[in-house]
Enzyme design. Structure first.
Site, PDB file in Angstrom:
ATOM      1  N   PHE A  94       0.896  -1.334  -0.216  1.00 26.82           N
ATOM      2  CA  PHE A  94       0.089  -0.131   0.091  1.00 26.82           C
ATOM      3  C   PHE A  94       0.516   1.292  -0.124  1.00 26.82           C
ATOM      4  CE2 PHE A  94      -0.339   2.836   4.012  1.00 26.82           C
ATOM      5  CZ  PHE A  94       0.325   2.297   5.157  1.00 26.82           C
ATOM      6  N   LYS A  95       1.984   1.587   0.578  1.00 27.25           N
ATOM      7  CA  LYS A  95       2.695   2.007   0.078  1.00 27.25           C
ATOM      8  C   LYS A  95       2.854   3.252  -0.504  1.00 27.25           C
ATOM      9  CE  LYS A  95       4.784   1.553   5.182  1.00 27.25           C
ATOM     10  NZ  LYS A  95       4.814   0.246   5.134  1.00 27.25           N
ATOM     11  N   ASP A  96       2.527   2.168  -2.173  1.00 30.39           N
ATOM     12  CA  ASP A  96       3.136   2.595  -3.333  1.00 30.39           C
ATOM     13  C   ASP A  96       1.696   3.511  -3.598  1.00 30.39           C
ATOM     14  OD1 ASP A  96       5.006   1.310  -4.495  1.00 30.39           O
ATOM     15  OD2 ASP A  96       3.701  -0.464  -4.782  1.00 30.39           O
TER      16      ASP A  96
END
Ligand code: PLP
Length: 467
Positions: A109-111
């Site tokens: 999810f950090k993308d």
């Protein structure tokens, strides 16, 4: 919209100015002077938008100093490679729906935030005719998301320290297979804490920091928090397309409190979120805090290495932003709270604990290694779907907080393929890599090995940084 520090010592700044600095100059965190509001009518008017369109609307509330068409261009570029829809919703069973946040290049999810931050940085640096050398330490996830977001950019380079021999082959490949000239992977002889100490040493030397244009894109970066607000709005819209505007609850696998802080902001802005379900693993400092009102950070040595490693934290960097709201946005009360923590080793907010749920909707729970395995197995048997260990922690805690008549969304924060050993342990066979992942694993790797030596790092940066 202007931004201030939770400790009160920063002149109000526009959004663009908060991008380049991690911390506020007084050691606090940048927060909006006041949160924007989204009324019910506006929310409804956004139902027809695609994800980049919605992202531009939400971001425009925060980034009032960036032109609107510029924001639209950036959100379209940031999410162009995520597939359609950028954030898919997948029902797990009658009660629980997964919100897919791991469709980006590093399968986590950090993308979602980092890709947008890459666009924002490029545009602000262009406007100010500046360069930025990002210096960071990673045990895997954040570093690779940053590198994939910043590779090939003209005005940014990345110096990412990682502990030699301590990352999975997947994590190594994800970073070291990048050959862009602006990406510098440095494998330090040492553990993650040694890497982080080197970063602190160099970034703490203000003369060096200025002369080398050093900056950070860590989890306290405000632009990342605002970019994450978007998927809470998106998730609510998609979950209520059929029912119309009703409340939903959202469960979040939590480490540094960055992801769920964005949920707190979305709820405070007016998105009808009933409960924010905070899930931790065995490193349950935050579950303890939300259940008792006592915040007791742990020493690094007391932090366990678990099978949901991205949630292995000892203290939660972003919690200060929630405490700021809880303590009536009074910088003095924040400073007093940290002073109290310093003296007695814990912070006692048990008198405020009842407000966590009543006012802010927070509930919490802990999930263990055995819970993760059982949850991955049960979900797989019932639905045929594979979920990763972090998502499994949230599914487990979400089940403990189901309420009749309220849908439960669970944020999926990584693809199961990233954690194939744990998946194997849970279901007896490992997931197959997608072709594009196999290609990455087989690609030649580029990394500079270095002793745990600040002087060597200084020289390397001086020689390779953008100036
Ligand atoms: C970073 C991360 C988390 C924790 O998110 P926070 O914002 O630190 O709370 C959870 N799951 C995965 C897969 C992550 O990479």
């Amino acid at each position: 919209m202007q931004y201030i520090s939770t400790r009160g010592g920063m002149q109000p700044q526009p959004f663009s100015e908060t991008l380049l600095e991690g911390l506020a100059t007084d050691g606090g965190l940048a927060v909006p002077e006041q949160l924007p509001r989204i009324d019910a009518e506006t929310l409804e008017s956004w139902r027809g938008l695609d994800y980049p369109g919605l992202a531009a609307e939400v971001l425009a509330l925060f980034a009032t100093d960036i032109a609107r068409d510029e924001l639209t261009r950036m959100t379209r570029t940031a999410y162009a490679d995520f597939g359609e829809p950028v954030v898919p919703l997948t029902p797990l069973d009658e009660r629980i729906t997964l919100v897919g946040l791991s469709e980006g290049p590093t399968l986590a999810f950090k993308d979602m935030a980092m890709q947008l931050l890459g666009q924002l940085l490029e545009s602000v640096l262009e406007r100010k005719d500046q360069v930025l050398n990002v210096l960071g330490a990673t045990s895997g996830d954040t570093g690779s998301a940053a590198e994939h977001a910043l590779r090939g950019k003209d005005r940014v380079s990345v110096f990412m320290l990682s502990p030699q021999g301590r990352m999975s082959s997947f994590q190594r490949a994800q970073m070291y297979s990048l050959h862009d000239p602006n990406i510098h992977n440095i494998a330090v002889e040492g553990v993650f804490d040694d890497c982080q100490n080197l970063v602190k040493m160099l970034a703490g030397d203000l003369t060096f920091k200025r002369s080398q244009h050093l900056g950070a894109v860590n989890s306290i970066n405000l632009a990342r928090i605002t970019a994450q607000v978007v998927y809470y709005v998106w998730a609510w819209l998609r979950a209520t397309d059929a029912t119309g505007p009703v409340e939903v609850s959202i469960a979040v696998p939590t480490g540094n409190f960055g992801n769920i802080l964005s949920g707190h902001y979305a709820r405070a802005m007016g998105v009808p979120i009933r409960r924010l379900v905070l899930a931790t693993n065995e490193n349950n400092v935050l579950d303890e805090f939300f259940r008792t009102g006592i915040y007791r950070p742990r020493a690094a040595a007391q932090t366990l290495a678990t099978s949901s490693p991205s949630m292995d934290i000892s203290k939660a960097s972003n919690l200060e932003r929630f405490l700021f709201d809880l303590l009536d946005r009074d910088p003095q009360r924040i400073k007093d709270a940290w002073a109290e923590l310093e003296v007695q080793g814990f912070l006692d907010l048990s008198a405020e604990q009842h407000r966590f749920t009543e006012e802010y909707g927070f509930v919490s729970g802990t999930s263990t290694h055995a819970d993760r395995l059982a949850t991955i197995r049960a979900v797989h048997e019932q639905s045929g779907l594979l979920i990763d260990p972090h998502t499994a922690d949230a599914v487990k805690v979400a089940r403990d907080h189901l309420e009749p008549d309220t849908a439960m969304l669970v944020l999926e924060t990584a693809k199961p393929e990233k954690f194939s050993d744990t998946i194997g342990e849970a279901i007896g066979s490992q997931p197959r890599w997608p072709a594009q992942v196999q290609q990455m694993l087989d690609a030649p790797q580029k990394v500079t090995e270095m002793a745990d030596d600040a002087q060597a790092l200084r020289s390397y940066i001086e020689a390779n940084a953008l100036h």
